[in-house]
Design a protein around this motif. Structure first.
Motif, PDB file in Angstrom:
ATOM      1  N   HIS A   3       0.870  -1.165   0.000  1.00 29.87           N
ATOM      2  CA  HIS A   3       0.000   0.000   0.000  1.00 29.87           C
ATOM      3  C   HIS A   3       0.911   1.220   0.000  1.00 29.87           C
ATOM      4  O   HIS A   3       1.638   1.465   0.970  1.00 29.87           O
ATOM      5  CB  HIS A   3      -0.932  -0.026   1.206  1.00 29.87           C
ATOM      6  N   ASN A   4       0.901   1.962  -1.107  1.00 34.56           N
ATOM      7  CA  ASN A   4       1.904   2.987  -1.351  1.00 34.56           C
ATOM      8  C   ASN A   4       1.278   4.375  -1.405  1.00 34.56           C
ATOM      9  O   ASN A   4       0.386   4.629  -2.210  1.00 34.56           O
ATOM     10  CB  ASN A   4       2.630   2.688  -2.665  1.00 34.56           C
ATOM     11  N   THR A   5       1.737   5.269  -0.537  1.00 31.53           N
ATOM     12  CA  THR A   5       1.339   6.670  -0.605  1.00 31.53           C
ATOM     13  C   THR A   5       2.540   7.563  -0.918  1.00 31.53           C
ATOM     14  O   THR A   5       2.428   8.789  -0.839  1.00 31.53           O
ATOM     15  CB  THR A   5       0.702   7.122   0.723  1.00 31.53           C
ATOM     16  N   TYR A 101      -3.448   0.772   8.934  1.00 30.43           N
ATOM     17  CA  TYR A 101      -3.838  -0.240   7.950  1.00 30.43           C
ATOM     18  C   TYR A 101      -4.411  -1.465   8.655  1.00 30.43           C
ATOM     19  O   TYR A 101      -3.892  -1.896   9.687  1.00 30.43           O
ATOM     20  CB  TYR A 101      -2.627  -0.647   7.107  1.00 30.43           C
ATOM     21  N   LEU A 111       3.854  -1.251   3.789  1.00 30.67           N
ATOM     22  CA  LEU A 111       3.216   0.058   3.837  1.00 30.67           C
ATOM     23  C   LEU A 111       4.281   1.091   3.492  1.00 30.67           C
ATOM     24  O   LEU A 111       5.245   1.276   4.238  1.00 30.67           O
ATOM     25  CB  LEU A 111       2.629   0.316   5.221  1.00 30.67           C
ATOM     26  N   PRO A 226       0.176  -4.186  -7.076  1.00 28.98           N
ATOM     27  CA  PRO A 226       0.599  -4.181  -5.664  1.00 28.98           C
ATOM     28  C   PRO A 226       0.689  -5.567  -5.042  1.00 28.98           C
ATOM     29  O   PRO A 226       1.363  -5.740  -4.020  1.00 28.98           O
ATOM     30  CB  PRO A 226      -0.473  -3.331  -4.975  1.00 28.98           C
TER      31      PRO A 226
END
Length: 262
Positions: A3-5, A101, A111, A226
């Motif tokens: 999960h990439n921000t 998360y 993450l 992902p």
């Protein structure tokens, strides 16, 4: 799953290898007998930590502030148990949330977020049920320029099954297929790299880590695929990473991996 921000990562391969959890002092809110929090520091998938009460916390204290951009887990049952993970860093006089998360399953996950620094980090685990986890990593991500090049098998689809005994008679009749589930193996090759990266200090530190058979997390296509990530280490029969010139400008890099399979 990753999960990439962190939009600096995009779809270039992302590696989390320099695990700060193994470099500082860990303290847990509680630990069940036979499941010490120090089990999180060795990278071993069969040596878990488990709390005795929820919510639970694991606090990491470092000697100096360090930058972190990836929190990763493997070998856990947090999805099954309905656990939510909250990463926090200590800023001034208070804990500040970095990422929250709730995993939907028990597969490894990463993450990824813009890098922030702190000398104290805390992971809070909330939910009604107790759980266990064996691998936790806090690291500054290493982005490999370019892409993973084909042929490539997604890391979450590399598990192998070995047949045990005979499954058919001498006359060609099917008897029964006994099998043993194995781990996974994969070969990852990257786009050709410029000399500045392939022989630079940042990649050289990771190269030595890999060549010594130490584990790490990798996401091959963080944005578009992902699911293609895993907890991996150098395969038993794999070569060392030794960057080789392809021409007068570019060098080639590849890795033979063993892959943790849940």
């Amino acid at each position: 799953m990753i999960h990439n921000t962190n939009f600096d990562v995009m779809d270039s391969p992302l590696i989390a290898w320099d695990n700060l959890v193994a470099q500082g002092t860990l303290a847990a809110s509680t630990s069940a007998a036979g499941f010490p929090v120090t089990g999180l520091q060795n990278g071993v998938t069969t040596d878990p930590w488990s709390p005795t009460a929820m919510p639970a916390t694991v606090t990491l204290t470092l000697s100096v502030a360090r930058f972190v951009s990836v929190l990763s887990f493997a070998a856990h049952n947090m999805g099954t148990q309905g656990v939510t993970v909250i990463l926090e860093r200590f800023v001034g006089s208070s804990w500040v949330a970095v990422f929250t998360y709730a995993p939907a399953d028990d597969l490894p996950f990463m993450l990824s977020f813009p890098a922030v620094d702190a000398a104290q980090w805390r992971v809070r685990f909330t939910g009604a049920n107790l759980f266990w986890v064996a691998v936790m990593s806090l690291a500054l991500g290493l982005t490999i320029p370019g892409r993973v090049v084909p042929p490539h098998t997604p890391l979450h689809r590399v598990s192998e099954v070995e047949l045990v005994g005979d499954s058919e008679s001498g006359t060609g009749s099917f008897l029964q297929a006994d099998f043993e589930r194995m781990g996974g193996r994969a070969q990852i090759n990257f786009s050709v790299q410029l000399n500045d990266f392939a022989t630079g200090e940042e990649f050289e530190a990771f190269r030595q880590h890999f060549n010594r058979g130490r584990p790490f997390f990798i996401a091959c296509f963080p944005t578009t695929f992902p699911q293609d990530m895993g907890y991996v280490w150098r395969g038993q029969r794999a070569d060392s990473i030794v960057p080789a010139w392809q021409d007068a400008v570019f060098m080639s890099i590849g890795m033979g991996l063993s892959v943790y399979v849940r």
